[in-house]
Design a protein around this motif. Structure first.
Motif, mmCIF file in Angstrom:
data_model
loop_
_atom_site.group_PDB
_atom_site.id
_atom_site.type_symbol
_atom_site.label_atom_id
_atom_site.label_comp_id
_atom_site.label_asym_id
_atom_site.label_seq_id
_atom_site.Cartn_x
_atom_site.Cartn_y
_atom_site.Cartn_z
ATOM 1 N N TYR A 241 0.821 -1.201 0.000
ATOM 2 C CA TYR A 241 0.000 0.000 0.000
ATOM 3 C C TYR A 241 0.856 1.252 0.000
ATOM 4 N N ARG A 242 0.275 2.326 -0.445
ATOM 5 C CA ARG A 242 0.835 3.641 -0.229
ATOM 6 C C ARG A 242 -0.338 4.600 -0.082
ATOM 7 N N PHE A 288 9.063 8.091 -19.766
ATOM 8 C CA PHE A 288 8.032 7.182 -20.280
ATOM 9 C C PHE A 288 7.536 7.636 -21.650
ATOM 10 N N ILE A 423 -1.419 -1.054 -4.262
ATOM 11 C CA ILE A 423 -0.740 -0.841 -5.542
ATOM 12 C C ILE A 423 -0.939 -2.063 -6.433
ATOM 13 N N VAL A 426 1.384 -4.329 -12.385
ATOM 14 C CA VAL A 426 1.283 -3.768 -13.738
ATOM 15 C C VAL A 426 0.785 -4.817 -14.732
ATOM 16 N N ALA B 350 16.946 6.825 -18.401
ATOM 17 C CA ALA B 350 16.186 5.663 -17.957
ATOM 18 C C ALA B 350 16.754 4.380 -18.556
ATOM 19 N N GLN B 357 9.901 -0.561 -19.715
ATOM 20 C CA GLN B 357 8.806 0.342 -19.305
ATOM 21 C C GLN B 357 8.000 -0.266 -18.160
ATOM 22 N N THR B 358 7.700 -1.565 -18.277
ATOM 23 C CA THR B 358 6.845 -2.198 -17.280
ATOM 24 C C THR B 358 7.493 -2.168 -15.903
ATOM 25 N N ARG B 360 9.753 -0.140 -14.919
ATOM 26 C CA ARG B 360 9.870 1.249 -14.455
ATOM 27 C C ARG B 360 8.516 1.765 -13.971
ATOM 28 N N LEU B 361 7.456 1.328 -14.635
ATOM 29 C CA LEU B 361 6.122 1.725 -14.166
ATOM 30 C C LEU B 361 5.851 1.134 -12.784
ATOM 31 N N THR B 362 6.254 -0.123 -12.618
ATOM 32 C CA THR B 362 6.118 -0.753 -11.302
ATOM 33 C C THR B 362 6.875 0.063 -10.264
ATOM 34 N N LEU B 364 7.604 3.203 -10.405
ATOM 35 C CA LEU B 364 6.966 4.519 -10.221
ATOM 36 C C LEU B 364 5.792 4.422 -9.246
ATOM 37 N N ILE B 365 4.900 3.477 -9.494
ATOM 38 C CA ILE B 365 3.700 3.446 -8.647
ATOM 39 C C ILE B 365 4.017 2.905 -7.259
ATOM 40 N N ASN B 366 5.147 2.241 -7.121
ATOM 41 C CA ASN B 366 5.545 1.778 -5.788
ATOM 42 C C ASN B 366 6.433 2.783 -5.066
ATOM 43 N N GLY B 367 6.585 3.977 -5.625
ATOM 44 C CA GLY B 367 7.418 4.990 -4.986
ATOM 45 C C GLY B 367 6.734 5.550 -3.763
ATOM 46 N N GLY B 368 7.427 6.414 -3.046
ATOM 47 C CA GLY B 368 6.846 7.021 -1.834
ATOM 48 C C GLY B 368 6.904 6.058 -0.667
ATOM 49 N N ASP B 369 6.242 6.412 0.435
ATOM 50 C CA ASP B 369 6.241 5.538 1.616
ATOM 51 C C ASP B 369 5.242 4.417 1.389
ATOM 52 N N THR B 370 5.713 3.203 1.350
ATOM 53 C CA THR B 370 4.786 2.077 1.170
ATOM 54 C C THR B 370 4.828 1.182 2.399
#
Ligand SMILES: Cc1ncc(C[n+]2csc(CCOP(=O)(O)OP(=O)(O)O)c2C)c(N)n1
Ligand code: SF4
Ligand SMILES: [Mg+2]
Lengths: 669, 374
Positions: A241-242, A288, A423, A426, B350, B357-358, B360-362, B364-370
């Protein structure tokens, strides 16, 4: 200071509102508290609320900025109707928020700014804190803690040698420290955050960290606060999660749409609250292949996106209601040229400039009908901040598959509000096939075989409006493809060949075909989920259906839960697709005696449902610039259940009983 | 306030990144006919648009580009029907917005030769904003502005280039609008290529178009175009045999600006000198001044002041002194090249990190405090 013995109380949920002057850093404070709570494992929902002015006059009511966070040991849906705890950094913050507090709420006030001057600015004839405990105490209904937050902060950070002004700025971190202690929040992430954020200004970094720690220690040692609260982590589905805001999730969804379709994204956009963050965010993702163009106005923004789509990219434009008004003609062009395009409308209070920083859902009919001619556009609406991600991917899927502009209707509450987001993987996201045309698709003259056996090959050409039988989508042939040269435009075109046509029958056919194409999208939608726990799926005993769309999902869900908790049955359906409606919607609507449609507008979905299904949709409408309140909505649902079932409904009795200890006000269940 | 140095892409020609047509086996050299679509042309008899269409159709093959890589985008107006008559890719869009659509297309696709066709109403009234912003951004495209000084398609209202006092259906007592001079406007918007030509002068038109296409950046070409139906004779001063040699002032880079009755040296009897009083330029008889004082045209001058001064010679009512040719042609990095350069360099970084891409997208969305719930 000697150790004070502290009591620990268990709570299942708390709503805290941080309020201060716009310059007091309340958004940051709330955001940090949220992150701490998220990391701790509570479920949570936030509601930032800030003035439209960047710096409204200091100390005044219009200058008050607040951040509300609702966190709980169970799954919750809203940011809470009313705060249990208000942290007020000045007289204006106290005055502006007092009306929202239920009796018994806790108030923590920074006394430092309660000077004659600031009281005047806030419109207080006398200092309300002077009367504390008196018979006529205006704050008598609340548990008030007066603390000189600023004074203590300045004292604590002295060692870092800042000016008095800079030192007092750290007071928000003192307040955060104190609240973090009260609710047993983990502190590491905030200390890490401050170290990162102020890495380049060590004395400010150290002052903030000191203020934060001192605030925590103050709670631990002072006799003012004798109770510490514990809110256990919530049980949530397994996953990573985030915490995420709607605008960030939506931006990521657009990037994901690009990756999953293999198309470069081109965003043409003109800044406007509350949509600008999407432009800012997408501008960071050039790696991207995302191009962002800040256009000279909204019309140019969509023009650029249409140009890019004609060139085989994924054209996107982001705006709010006033911008959609400007883009209308160009959206019509995209309808006519049948090009993929995503139009994001982060709705705000209207009409005209309206309430730029407040939320509303009053652009539904604009999205639906705000164009000349019969110009159907699919509409997708996310229901929560995290849901903005998959809603954006869905908008891309529809746009690319059906060669059409798609409206993605977010709103100011979703944009800035946040929640824990599981999350996704993908690889689980849909793959979107642009299926570019590469070959001629129409036979001008068939192959000829002469008597002597010699073969004259067929003559073929390209018809840009020859449709796919299943989706009715037209071929997408991009410049650079030899042999498929063609012209498209806003004038009516002949079915198939696409040349200009003024033929009456052809126009009638094309109008119907464009509509039919949008209607066909419904074939690709999953059945609606009807939430009615009063029986097995499809066999619930509810007579009342509550149906909504967009960000009212939270308050509607919470309202329904309250009604059910009191022992009554009610069903809930939430629409993600507003055009076309899912195919089973009509049947579902017909199953219920009463249909209630709560919206932050004067009944726009109601109008569509009535028009389409001849259902007697009953509106529940508030346009206050704020999310609907679950408790009020529960009352309305309860009344309707009473009417439908011929009984008297009393929501105060908790029939199911045995719940966890309730805080001060009704539990959001 | 922060600024950063932008990468400066190499300055290239306008069509350098567009695939070229190489006649091979079976492939005949392209002709004007290859560029004509099967659609019937529907302008009024005698309309100046015909001449421009013919000139463009026969000039396009000379560019040597692959036909499928040429795109014409137009707005709305009589002139904006243009793309339908060319067998290239094309879009007949909405009123005034063609420059923005072309900007998106040109930025997304380096490999296209992008053309905009617009009218005086389309470009200067409803689309004025997009025009000036396209010019200042310097997006790689060529804008053909058909100036008939009237709204043709809507049947004859005055336009932003109509002369003050003009009597039309919407101005029975005469127009009180002060007109734009499109060349002055473009220079004011810091366009890097600004030219003017005339529908009836095929040779001049073709030469200007070739130069415009070769220019990397936004080229604005104002084409004086006669509308015999609603504004007949608007260009008589520069078309009439008796007046034209005194009215047309041809601009040729590197040459003295000379016009009027020819002298023994084969050049015009009139020329331009700087007007010290106004800061502009003025017309003189060449015999009245020192040869060195006569202005030599310098289209490559970085400072647009002289070009602007020359553009001011045109009085919108009469056109009795009308410079034609290339006013300005200077090099400046284009918006689309620079925008693509930023993408490329970000992608380069990059790529260096070696992930697809896939993944890197993973990331990206997993960035920040998780945090993870099991
Ligand atoms: C939004 C919009 N407003 C108005 C019109 C009507 N309209 C079509 S063309 C035109 C003027 C065209 O003048 P110009 O650009 O000079 O082109 P011309 O016909 O002279 O070539 C107008 C007002 C329109 N098509 N769309
Ligand atoms: S109205 Fe004028 S500009 Fe339009 S087609 Fe006829 S002659 Fe040409
Ligand atoms: Mg015109």
């Amino acid at each position: 200071m000697g150790q004070v013995s502290k009591q620990v109380k268990q709570l299942d949920r708390v709503v805290i509102r941080f309020a201060g002057d716009s310059g007091d850093g309340m958004q940051l404070t709330g955001d940090r508290f949220t992150q701490e709570s998220a990391v701790f494992g509570n479920d949570l929902v936030t509601l930032p609320n800030f003035p439209a002015e960047i710096r409204a006059p200091q100390g005044t009511l219009p200058g008050v900025s607040s951040f509300q966070v609702h966190f709980a040991d169970h799954d919750i849906l809203t940011a809470g109707d009313a705060p249990d705890v208000l942290v007020a950094m000045n007289p204006a913050a106290l005055k502006a928020n007092l009306g929202d507090l239920p009796a018994g709420a806790t108030i923590i006030v920074d006394t430092h700014d309660f000077t004659k001057r600031n009281l005047d600015k806030a419109g207080y004839a006398s200092n309300p804190l002077d009367a504390l405990g008196d018979a006529n105490d205006p704050l008598g209904a609340f548990a008030v803690h007066t603390v000189d937050l600023t004074g203590m902060t300045v004292e604590a950070v002295k060692e870092h040698g800042l000016s008095r002004k800079d030192a007092s700025r750290a007071k928000n971190m003192f307040a955060l420290g104190l609240l973090s202690w009260m609710y047993g929040r983990p502190t590491e992430s905030t200390i890490e955050f401050l170290s990162r954020r102020f890495a380049k200004v060590p004395d400010i970094r150290d002052a903030n960290i000191t203020a934060f720690r001192t605030g925590w220690n103050f709670g631990e040692t002072t006799e003012t606060f004798v109770v510490q609260y514990e809110i256990k982590p919530a049980t949530m589905p397994a996953g990573t999660y985030r915490n995420i805001t709607g605008n960030l999730a939506l931006s990521y969804g657009l990037v994901a749409g690009g990756v999953r379709s293999g198309l470069p994204v081109l965003l043409g956009s003109y800044p406007i609250t509350p949509a600008s963050d999407i432009l800012h965010e997408l501008s960071k993702h050039k790696a991207f292949g995302v191009t962002t163009l800040q256009a000279e106005d909204e019309i140019a923004g969509i023009g650029m996106a249409i140009g890019a789509s004609f060139g085989g990219a994924l054209g996107v434009t982001t705006t709010s209601g006033p911008g959609v008004a400007l883009k209308s003609e160009a959206i019509g062009l995209a309808v006519m040229t049948e090009l993929p395009l995503v139009v994001v409308d982060v709705q705000r209070g209207g009409p005209s400039t309206g309430l730029p920083t407040k939320t509303e859902q009053a652009d539904l009919l604009q999205a639906m009908f705000g164009r000349n001619g019969e110009a159907p556009v699919p509409i997708v609406a996310p229901q929560s901040p995290g849901d903005c991600f998959s809603a954006a991917v869905e908008a891309v899927r529809i746009a690319v598959t059906y060669r059409t502009p798609v409206m993605l209707l977010s709103d100011g509450y979703l944009a800035n509000g946040s929640e824990p987001w599981r999350i996704p993987d993908v690889d689980d996201l849909p793959l979107i096939d642009p299926a570019f045309a590469t070959e001629p698709n129409h036979v001008v003259e068939p192959e000829k075989i002469a008597d002597d056996g010699s073969v004259t090959p067929a003559v073929q050409d390209f018809w840009p409006y020859l449709r796919d039988e299943e989706t009715l989508a037209r071929p997408w042939a991009v410049p650079g493809t030899p042999g498929l040269e063609h012209r498209i435009g806003g004038l009516e075109k002949g079915e198939g060949h696409g040349n200009i046509s003024y033929d009456p029958a052809n126009h009638d056919l094309m109008v119907r075909t464009r509509q039919a194409k949008i209607d066909r999208i419904a074939d690709s939608l999953p059945p609606l989920e009807v939430d009615d726990p009063s029986g097995p799926p499809g066999e619930g005993r509810a007579k009342v259906l509550v149906i909504g769309w967009g960000s009212t999902y939270g308050p509607i869900g919470a309202g329904c839960r309250r009604v059910r908790k009191a022992g009554y049955a009610v069903a809930q359906v939430h629409l993600r697709h507003l055009n076309p409606f899912p195919k089973d919607l009509g049947d579902i609507l017909r199953r219920y005696d009463k249909v209630l449609v709560p919206e932050m507008n004067l009944g726009q979905l109601s109008l569509l449902l009535r028009g389409r299904y001849l259902v007697d949709a009953i509106g529940y409408n508030h346009v206050r610039g704020l999310p609907l309140k679950a408790a009020e909505l529960a009352e309305a649902i309860g009344n309707l259940v009473g009417e439908a079932e011929g009984i008297t409904v009393d929501l105060s009795g908790n029939l199911s009983g045995g719940s966890t200890p309730v805080t001060s006000i009704d539990q959001e269940v | 306030m922060t600024t950063t140095d932008l990468p400066t892409p190499d300055l290239r020609t306008g069509t350098e990144s567009v695939p070229r047509f190489v006649p091979g086996e079976g492939d005949q050299p392209q002709t004007g006919k290859d560029f004509s679509s099967d659609q019937e042309v529907r302008w009024c008899p005698g309309c100046g648009d015909y001449a421009v269409l013919k000139a463009v159709q026969s000039f396009l093959p000379d560019l040597g580009l692959r036909r499928e890589n040429i795109v014409f985008i137009s707005g709305i107006g009589c002139s904006s029907r243009f793309p339908y008559y060319l067998d290239t890719y094309g879009m007949h869009s909405i009123h005034g917005r063609a420059p923005s659509i072309a900007t998106g297309l040109a930025t997304a696709r380096e490999d296209l030769s992008v053309w905009v066709v617009t009218g005086d109403g389309d470009a200067l009234s409803i689309g004025g904003n997009h025009l000036i912003h396209a010019l200042r951004r310097n997006v790689n495209m060529t804008i053909l502005l058909f100036n008939n000084r009237i709204y043709g398609l809507t049947k004859g209202q005055y336009s932003p280039t109509s002369e003050a006092g003009k009597v039309t259906k919407s101005t029975p007592m005469g127009s009180v609008d002060h007109p734009f001079n499109p060349v002055s406007l473009a220079l004011g918007a810091e366009a890097t290529f600004v030219a003017r030509t005339i529908d009836s002068d095929r040779k001049h038109l073709t030469a200007v178009l070739s130069a415009a296409a070769a220019h990397r950046g936004t080229s604005l070409v104002e084409i004086y175009q006669n509308c015999p139906i609603f504004n007949d004779g608007a260009f008589d001063a520069i078309k009439d045999r008796d007046t034209k040699q005194d009215a047309i002032i041809p601009l040729v880079h590197g040459e003295q600006i000379r016009f009027g009755a020819t002298l023994e040296d084969g050049r015009g009897s009139r020329g331009l000198v700087r007007d010290l009083e106004t800061g502009g330029v003025k017309i003189v008889a060449v015999t009245d001044v020192d040869d060195a004082a006569l202005l030599v045209h310098d289209a490559h001058q970085a400072d647009p002041s002289t070009a602007f001064a020359i553009s001011r010679l045109t009085e919108m009512g009469y056109l009795n002194q009308t410079p034609i040719g290339i006013f300005r042609q200077v090099a400046r990095p284009t918006y689309d090249d620079q925008s693509r350069a930023q993408i490329t360099s970000a992608q380069h970084v990059a790529l260096g990190e070696g992930t697809d891409q896939t993944s890197r997208l993973t990331g990206l969305i997993n960035g920040g405090d998780t945090w993870t719930v099991v």
